[in-house]
Design a protein around this motif. Structure first.
Motif, PDB file in Angstrom:
ATOM      1  N   ALA A 363       3.490   8.123   8.698  1.00  0.00           N
ATOM      2  CA  ALA A 363       3.598   8.042   7.244  1.00  0.00           C
ATOM      3  C   ALA A 363       4.346   6.776   6.831  1.00  0.00           C
ATOM      4  N   ILE A 364       5.430   6.478   7.536  1.00  0.00           N
ATOM      5  CA  ILE A 364       6.195   5.269   7.196  1.00  0.00           C
ATOM      6  C   ILE A 364       5.344   4.035   7.491  1.00  0.00           C
ATOM      7  N   ALA A 365       4.660   4.039   8.636  1.00  0.00           N
ATOM      8  CA  ALA A 365       3.784   2.909   8.948  1.00  0.00           C
ATOM      9  C   ALA A 365       2.699   2.771   7.885  1.00  0.00           C
ATOM     10  N   GLY A 366       2.267   3.912   7.346  1.00  0.00           N
ATOM     11  CA  GLY A 366       1.206   3.910   6.355  1.00  0.00           C
ATOM     12  C   GLY A 366       1.594   3.245   5.041  1.00  0.00           C
ATOM     13  N   THR A 367       2.888   3.085   4.791  1.00  0.00           N
ATOM     14  CA  THR A 367       3.304   2.395   3.571  1.00  0.00           C
ATOM     15  C   THR A 367       3.213   0.888   3.740  1.00  0.00           C
TER      16      THR A 367
END
Ligand code: ATP
Ligand code: MG
Lengths: 461, 258
Positions: A363-367
């Motif tokens: 999820a963090i990478a997805g930002t």
């Protein structure tokens, strides 16, 4: 620091002649034999005791208390007592390991068997089964998997201990090492360390295999029997042993000993705190650099091997080496605890980082965050919990180890014990043994209470 | 019933997201879960995905979010091919796609405001991201607060994330997406663990934001009545592929009996 290099270079090159390697074979076999023989005895003692506790026979509670108490005497302290009472050699080492691991394994079996589900046992009892039948057809089958798994785990830890008892005269590779260090024959020490690391690596693989095929633990029975026959003390001079034991009572400390007690205890605690603290810092770095999800393989692979070497050399062996090259004292003790702990913790930290839940990291990478930011914002925070638990376990373990590091010259309360033993002041020695015992029991209880409170449960690595 | 508006053939230049011949097989799946997916979504358009459990709604959304690689076909966002990008360019594109997962994907050990501001990581420098973890500025905290206000959680600004309920965590994830201000927002059952009143409020918020910011919104939903009420188009995922507006009709009894 200037003197470090000549010191290090004294250890190289190791002696690798075939004749010397062949000469090392008997001590290696002796170490393995010590482990097999003592564990055979330990299982022999602990199975009936564990079953008695599991059936909740009368007298179970005091029995458990005794087992916990024996377990709280550090293994090296048991070894030094056995060496005094029965003389230097593998016999004393075997006996010490058998006593210590007998208590450890019996307590473990008891804990496991007491958690066996009651209804099937009660159903069996209702058929009129006798106690022995209850044990054979109810208790043991119900808990077979646990018994074998944890049995294999303890066997692995006994193997490491069998190297260490040699340091106080218990035979095997440990005694060989002490001899070479005393003779300042450092190249041979390096050879012995290489052999030690290799043996531990092979045994690690064997233990992993045994945990998957625990049945084969039974194959150790004939091995253990053979080792017992070979290394059991030939002449158990019980009269002499009893006489010496009698000389240890009543335990007594002089005025000066009392005055020095607190500083010595502080030295022991400092050794554990400094060693663990340094190890946590080093492991944070090396754990991150060896985690498969953070570090590139070309960096992780060699560092992993280095960490393996650090942890496959037991604390006491690190202590012997450091004391030989850098002198007696608590700094050497702290460094010894730190080196071994760093190797253990680095692996555990790396695993914690690798096992951090995937979804939040994705999820963090997805930002659109970069890899470094994902590590700082997700991977590391997610791993901090397990990392803290591992560090606390290590501190507990090191507090225990710090009490025995003095036996090899690293200061603290163990040093006082050792000095008393060297001077044949047996009543003082027994006083220190009792003090150490109470301390370790206190730490054990405190950490068990902590663990229960925060529901932390796991086998320390 | 709302007339589906997306039926007209869209010019590729006007659509924000274009999928062609997309096939997806998640790691561990024996055969493709999705195949032959074609879809055009315009800026500001709100699209609902319905379909029985296990048909591949989550899989489709995760593919669009770049978490699963497609085995075939193309994904085009804002005129760029998601499938062809690497490194910095890929990160920049990903920062334009927001994702609110079905299962909680917050970093639980962090505080609520940290999870919310994670939405800004795509436009922050590495240094600023690291600094924020230690000392956030008041302006940054104000931004986090206003995003949390939009989902009714301003009072939880500094709370530990792990202490929030499932529904509250989902709203934090939505607040994170608001901070990210993406061109395309993907939401996997964003109202599944919310009470009916909050569920309506959240869908209202998401769809009106999409309209206001010209952001495309794709939500998977299990409630057909909510889907038809709040969304421009409803598509059904069935047997590994997307079926068009007919799904609006199929969605009424929604093949639960099957
Ligand atoms: N990593 C995976 N490995 C194997 N199979 C997978 C994997 N991920 C998804 N699948 C399979 O793909 C199918 C679609 O899964 P998906 O999670 O997309 O369903 P869904 O439509 O979101 O269902 P739900 O409504 O229950 O959330 C399921 O059959 C699932 O078993
Ligand atoms: Mg789903």
């Amino acid at each position: 620091m200037d003197s470090l290099w000549p010191l290090l270079s004294a250890f190289f090159p190791p002696v690798l002649t075939p004749s010397y390697l062949r000469a090392l074979l008997p001590p290696v076999v002796e170490t393995l034999g010590l482990a097999a023989g003592s564990m055979f005895l330990a299982f022999l003692i602990s199975l009936p005791l564990g079953i008695a506790a599991g059936l909740r026979l009368p007298g179970t509670r005091p029995l458990l208390a005794v087992l916990s108490a024996v377990r709280a005497i550090p293994d090296l302290t048991v070894a030094i007592l056995c060496v005094i009472l029965f003389g230097v050699g593998p016999g004393a080492g075997l006996l010490a390991l058998a006593i210590y691991y007998g208590a450890v394994v019996a307590k473990m079996f008891a804990d496991i068997l007491r958690t066996a589900p009651r209804p099937p046992l009660e159903a069996l009892a209702a058929t009129g089964a006798r106690r022995l039948q209850l044990a054979l057809f109810g208790l043991l089958p119900l808990k077979r998997a646990d018994l074998l798994t944890y049995g294999a785990y303890e066997f692995e830890s006994a193997l490491r201990a069998s190297i260490v008892v040699g340091a106080v005269g218990g035979g095997g590779l440990g005694s060989e090492l002490v001899g070479s260090l005393a003779a300042l024959d450092f190249p041979r020490v390096t050879t012995q360390l290489i052999v030690l690391v290799t043996v531990v690596a092979v045994l690690d693989q064997l233990a992993v295999w045994l945990r998957r095929h625990p049945r084969w633990l039974l194959a150790l029975a004939p091995l253990g029997l053979a080792a017992l026959a070979a290394y059991a003390p030939r002449l158990l001079a019980f009269d002499h042993a009893l006489h010496v034991f009698g000389e240890m009572f009543p335990p007594r400390l002089t005025e000066r000993d009392w005055a020095a007690l607190l500083p010595r205890l502080w030295e022991t605690a400092w050794m554990a705190l400094a060693g663990t603290g340094g190890a946590v810092l080093a492991a944070a770095l090396f754990g991150a650099l060896t985690a498969r999800n953070l570090a590139p393989p070309w960096l992780a692979w060699p560092l992993r091997r280095l960490m393996e070497v650090l942890r496959s050399i037991p604390e006491v062996v690190w202590g012997l080496i450091l004391i030989a090259v850098a002198g007696v004292g608590p700094t050497a003790g702290a460094a010894a605890l730190g080196l071994h702990s760093a190797g253990c913790l680095a692996r555990l930290f790396a695993e914690s980082l690798e096992n951090a839940p995937r979804a939040p990291q994705l999820a963090i990478a997805g930002t659109g965050a970069s890899a470094v930011v994902v590590t700082a914002w997700a991977t590391v925070p997610l791993a901090l919990g397990p990392v803290a638990v591992h560090s606390l376990f290590r501190l507990e373990w090191n507090l225990r180890m710090a009490t025995v590091m003095g036996l090899i010259g690293a200061g603290g309360i163990g040093q006082a014990l050792y000095d008393a033993q060297q001077l044949f002041f047996y009543r003082q020695m027994m006083a220190y043994i009792l003090i150490t015992w109470v301390l370790v029991a206190l730490v054990d209880n405190a950490s068990e209470a902590l663990r229960r409170r925060y529901k932390l449960n796991q086998i320390p690595a | 019933m709302i007339e589906p508006r997306g039926d007209a053939v869209r010019a590729a230049s006007r659509s924000l997201l274009t999928l062609r011949d997309l096939a997806v097989a998640p790691l561990g799946a024996a055969k493709p879960v999705l195949r032959d997916i074609a879809l055009d979504v315009g800026a500001g358009e709100c699209l609902a995905l319905v379909g029985a459990s296990g048909t591949g709604k989550t899989t489709l959304l995760r593919t669009l979010g770049g978490q699963i690689a497609a085995v075939a076909g193309t994904i085009e966002l804002d005129g760029e091919w998601l499938t062809a990008l690497r490194g910095k360019a890929l990160r920049r594109l990903r920062s334009r796609v927001g994702f609110v997962a079905q299962k909680h994907d917050l970093v639980e050990p962090l505080r609520v405001h940290q999870n919310v501001m994670a939405g800004a990581l795509g436009r922050w420098s590495t240094l600023r991201a690291l600094r924020y973890l230690c000392r956030p500025t008041s302006a940054e905290l104000a931004e986090a607060r206003s995003a949390l206000e939009a989902v009714g959680l301003a009072h939880k600004l500094r709370a530990p994330t792990a202490a929030l309920s499932g529904g509250e965590q989902q709203r934090v994830a939505i607040a994170r997406a608001l901070v990210q201000a993406p061109r395309l927002l993907l939401a996997d059952e964003p109202v599944a663990s919310l009470d009916p009143v909050t569920a309506r409020a959240i869908l209202e918020l998401l769809t009106s934001l999409a309209k206001r910011r010209g952001m495309a919104l794709i939500c998977s939903l299990h409630q057909p009545e909510l889907a038809t009420r709040y969304f421009d188009r409803v598509l059904e995922v069935r047997e590994g592929t997307l079926t068009g507006s007919a799904a609006v009709h199929a969605a009424q009894p929604l093949r639960l009996t099957a």
